[in-house]
Design a protein around this motif. Structure first.
Motif, PDB file in Angstrom:
ATOM      1  N   UNK A  97       0.811  -1.218   0.000  1.00  0.00           N
ATOM      2  CA  UNK A  97       0.000   0.000   0.000  1.00  0.00           C
ATOM      3  C   UNK A  97       0.849   1.276   0.000  1.00  0.00           C
ATOM      4  N   UNK A  98       2.164   1.097  -0.054  1.00  0.00           N
ATOM      5  CA  UNK A  98       3.100   2.234   0.002  1.00  0.00           C
ATOM      6  C   UNK A  98       2.832   3.102   1.228  1.00  0.00           C
ATOM      7  N   UNK A  99       2.549   2.436   2.349  1.00  0.00           N
ATOM      8  CA  UNK A  99       2.245   3.087   3.618  1.00  0.00           C
ATOM      9  C   UNK A  99       3.546   3.306   4.391  1.00  0.00           C
ATOM     10  N   UNK A 100       4.221   4.398   4.083  1.00  0.00           N
ATOM     11  CA  UNK A 100       5.532   4.698   4.660  1.00  0.00           C
ATOM     12  C   UNK A 100       5.474   4.809   6.185  1.00  0.00           C
ATOM     13  N   UNK A 101       4.420   5.369   6.726  1.00  0.00           N
ATOM     14  CA  UNK A 101       4.316   5.539   8.179  1.00  0.00           C
ATOM     15  C   UNK A 101       4.235   4.187   8.894  1.00  0.00           C
ATOM     16  N   UNK A 102       3.459   3.257   8.343  1.00  0.00           N
ATOM     17  CA  UNK A 102       3.360   1.933   8.961  1.00  0.00           C
ATOM     18  C   UNK A 102       4.676   1.185   8.842  1.00  0.00           C
ATOM     19  N   UNK A 103       5.333   1.258   7.694  1.00  0.00           N
ATOM     20  CA  UNK A 103       6.638   0.607   7.544  1.00  0.00           C
ATOM     21  C   UNK A 103       7.625   1.233   8.524  1.00  0.00           C
ATOM     22  N   UNK A 104       7.626   2.550   8.638  1.00  0.00           N
ATOM     23  CA  UNK A 104       8.537   3.241   9.565  1.00  0.00           C
ATOM     24  C   UNK A 104       8.302   2.788  11.005  1.00  0.00           C
TER      25      UNK A 104
END
Length: 191
Positions: A97-104
């Motif tokens: 989902x290109x969810x940078x905040x969740x990956x971070x």
């Protein structure tokens, strides 16, 4: 079925190691209490692809991706397989989902990686989010998202996606490592 056949299968599976594995910078896994993972720093970036192998393909529609074997290996080598499975699947979904905040939120900072082809240390989540597209490239995204759970590589250093593009491992919460958090410990291009 002969009693020695499952043992033979486990020996053969253990012998299947990738050509290039990240090297931990801190204490080896053997210093952690049984059933927990050591707290390695992020592995050094890998320059070569894992044997030139292509990323695994996703399960076909209706095909079941059996997690049993990988979860058994995670349980034997790293600890609570349920916690790893939850983190692995959440990581794949966030990357898809290109969810940078969740990956971070799943990363152990400071985080050593490669940005624009050069080694870099990312100090915190806001810096990671700002650099997300340069760290998690389209090629890396494809490898992570297409990775079949049943084909994950597991060893004492963690769980590897593809040819080493991503690694997940347990990070000890306290000195005794009586508890751990499952975190992304490496994101690195291998090509």
């Amino acid at each position: 079925m002969k009693a020695w056949i499952p043992v033979l299968v486990m020996v053969l599976l253990a012998a299947c190691k990738p050509a290039a594995e990240p090297q931990p910078e801190s204490a080896p896994a053997s210093t952690a209490p049984a059933g927990t993972a050591a707290a390695p720093a992020a592995p050094e970036p890998i320059a070569q692809t894992h044997g030139g192998a292509a990323a695994p393909t996703p399960a076909a529609a209706g095909e079941v991706d059996d997690h049993t074997g990988v979860n058994q290996r995670i349980g034997q080598l790293l600890g609570d397989a349920t916690r790893y499975e939850t983190a692995i699947l959440a990581f794949q979904q966030a990357v898809a989902q290109k969810d940078a905040a969740t990956v971070a939120a799943m990363i152990d900072f400071p985080f050593r990686t490669t940005v624009g082809g050069k080694p870099a240390t990312i100090k915190d989540a806001p810096e990671f989010i700002a650099q997300y597209g340069r760290i998690v490239t389209p090629e890396m995204t494809d490898v992570i998202v297409r990775q079949r759970y049943s084909e994950l590589f597991v060893n004492g250093k963690g769980v590897m996606f593809g040819g080493g593009e991503a690694w997940i491992n347990g990070i000890c919460v306290d000195q005794a490592c009586s508890s751990f958090n499952v975190r992304v410990v490496a994101l690195q291009p291998t090509r």
